[in-house]
Scaffold this active site. Structure first.
Site, PDB file in Angstrom:
ATOM      1  N   LYS A  20      38.495  34.996  41.927  1.00  0.00           N
ATOM      2  CA  LYS A  20      37.968  35.986  40.989  1.00  0.00           C
ATOM      3  C   LYS A  20      38.774  35.984  39.699  1.00  0.00           C
ATOM      4  O   LYS A  20      39.839  35.363  39.593  1.00  0.00           O
ATOM      5  CB  LYS A  20      38.008  37.382  41.632  1.00  0.00           C
ATOM      6  CG  LYS A  20      37.042  37.568  42.794  1.00  0.00           C
ATOM      7  CD  LYS A  20      35.604  37.654  42.308  1.00  0.00           C
ATOM      8  CE  LYS A  20      34.656  38.059  43.424  1.00  0.00           C
ATOM      9  NZ  LYS A  20      34.814  39.445  43.862  1.00  0.00           N
ATOM     10  N   HIS A  63      32.562  35.898  35.791  1.00  0.00           N
ATOM     11  CA  HIS A  63      31.566  36.974  35.658  1.00  0.00           C
ATOM     12  C   HIS A  63      31.443  37.420  34.201  1.00  0.00           C
ATOM     13  O   HIS A  63      31.536  38.595  33.874  1.00  0.00           O
ATOM     14  CB  HIS A  63      31.928  38.160  36.560  1.00  0.00           C
ATOM     15  CG  HIS A  63      32.024  37.801  38.013  1.00  0.00           C
ATOM     16  ND1 HIS A  63      30.937  37.403  38.747  1.00  0.00           N
ATOM     17  CD2 HIS A  63      33.091  37.760  38.855  1.00  0.00           C
ATOM     18  CE1 HIS A  63      31.318  37.131  39.999  1.00  0.00           C
ATOM     19  NE2 HIS A  63      32.613  37.327  40.081  1.00  0.00           N
TER      20      HIS A  63
END
Length: 364
Positions: free
Chosen positions: A80, A98
């Site tokens: 992440k 993201h």
């Protein structure tokens, strides 16, 4: 620094639950001992972590170095998005950022990447010669999502006054393996098959969107329950039988011993604005503006649960808008839960306006 043969592995910092690693010890062993001429990797430096699923000693055993300092690394990999202070200048990074859908919460990260002249390899955007993503959500996302949904479903129905076998199911992280989680779901299924579900919540219909890995994983768990899959066009018939029994004052069965699944496709979600035309998938993907949404009319009124696993972009009609949901609720729709495994904030399901966490997986 780029291409210097030194790879760094980040200690995940996005949340306390992130225990995954971008490279396992066995991967590192192959990279380090496969010959630098073949792999291009001379050293691997691993940031220490006491929560990573693979212990630091397992990396040391295959020749990795353990250090917080990754300044010698030309390529730094993670799962992440890292903290901003972990972004070093003039390096290459690989992780799920993201950011490509302009997610507001990660724009500061993108600004940092640009300011530090970083080469970012976003897993979500890596594609092969065939144009398909090489790194994507796998079946485990669907499996975990459906297990957590079933666990939450038990609590939700209890809140509505119904005791169900789902109440005994734990969250997915509570099980030590997929086999253990499946065994728990099978146990729930056996209870449904023998003791049944309250007739007041039946027919219990799970609607699945998408046909990729995530949907396949979710359906894999669903199929451990006593079930029947029905075509989208047959959904009204399930509820017509119940309505007919009520109208004729026919004693209805007090318990139901199975659940129903329905896999919907884009043809069940939209129809051409031109009534003289038939649905064409190729045309829909090329010109979604020529289509109107119909999911809220044809499918959602019969769904107890929606398991959203489909890919969506802003150019496509939404699966369900806030206004449509409000109208469905006013009309007595049986919908009690949505598992939006895609987690597109404000995306195909408009009212999904926040992400959830493992410790707090639901909101109303």
């Amino acid at each position: 620094m780029l291409g210097n043969g030194v790879v760094g592995i980040l200690s995940e910092s996005s949340n306390m639950w992130e225990r995954r690693a971008p490279l396992t010890p066995s991967h590192c062993s192959r990279l380090l001992h496969g010959g630098r001429g073949k792999t291009g990797v001379a050293r691997i430096i691993v940031q220490p972590s006491t929560k990573r699923i693979h212990h630091d000693t397992l990396y040391e055993d295959v020749g990795c170095e353990i250090s917080d300092d990754l300044s010698e690394c030309g390529l730094i990999v993670g799962i992440k998005q890292p903290k901003l202070e972990m972004i070093l200048p003039n390096r290459a990074y690989a992780f799920f950022s993201h950011t490509h859908k302009v997610q507001k919460e990660n724009m500061s990260l993108l600004d940092k990447v640009l300011a530090e002249k970083v080469s970012l390899y976003d897993y979500e955007l890596i594609i092969g010669d065939h144009g398909k993503r090489l790194l994507a959500f796998g079946k485990f996302a669907g499996r975990a999502g459906l297990i957590d949904l079933l666990s939450g479903l038990g609590k939700r129905y209890l809140n509505l006054g119904y005791s169900t076998p789902f109440l005994s199911l734990g969250a997915s992280y509570m099980y030590s393996s997929l086999a253990a989680a499946k065994a728990a779901v099978i146990s729930v299924g056996e209870e449904i098959a023998t003791l049944g579900l309250p007739s007041g919540i039946c027919p219990l219909v799970f609607v699945f969107t998408g046909s990729g890995n995530v949907s396949q994983g979710a359906q894999e768990i669903f199929k451990l329950l006593p079930h029947t899959f029905v075509d989208a066009s047959k959904l009204p018939e399930l509820f017509a039988m119940k309505s007919r029994d009520l109208a004729q004052h026919t004693p209805a069965p007090k318990r139901a011993f199975q659940v129903y699944g329905c896999l919907v496709t884009c043809e069940d979600m939209v129809e051409p604005k031109d009534p003289t035309r038939r649905f064409d998938k190729t045309d829909y993907y090329a010109h979604p503006e020529h289509y109107n949404p119909i999911f809220h009319e044809r499918i959602a009124p019969y769904a107890s649960v929606i398991v959203n696993c489909m890919y969506w972009e802003k150019r496509f009609p939404r699966l369900l808008s806030t206004k449509q949901l409000q109208e469905l609720m006013r009309n007595g729709c049986p919908l009690v839960g949505i598992s939006d495994i895609t987690c597109d904030i404000g995306g195909s399901i408009e009212f999904v306006n926040q992400s959830t966490s493992i410790e707090s997986p639901f909101f109303r």
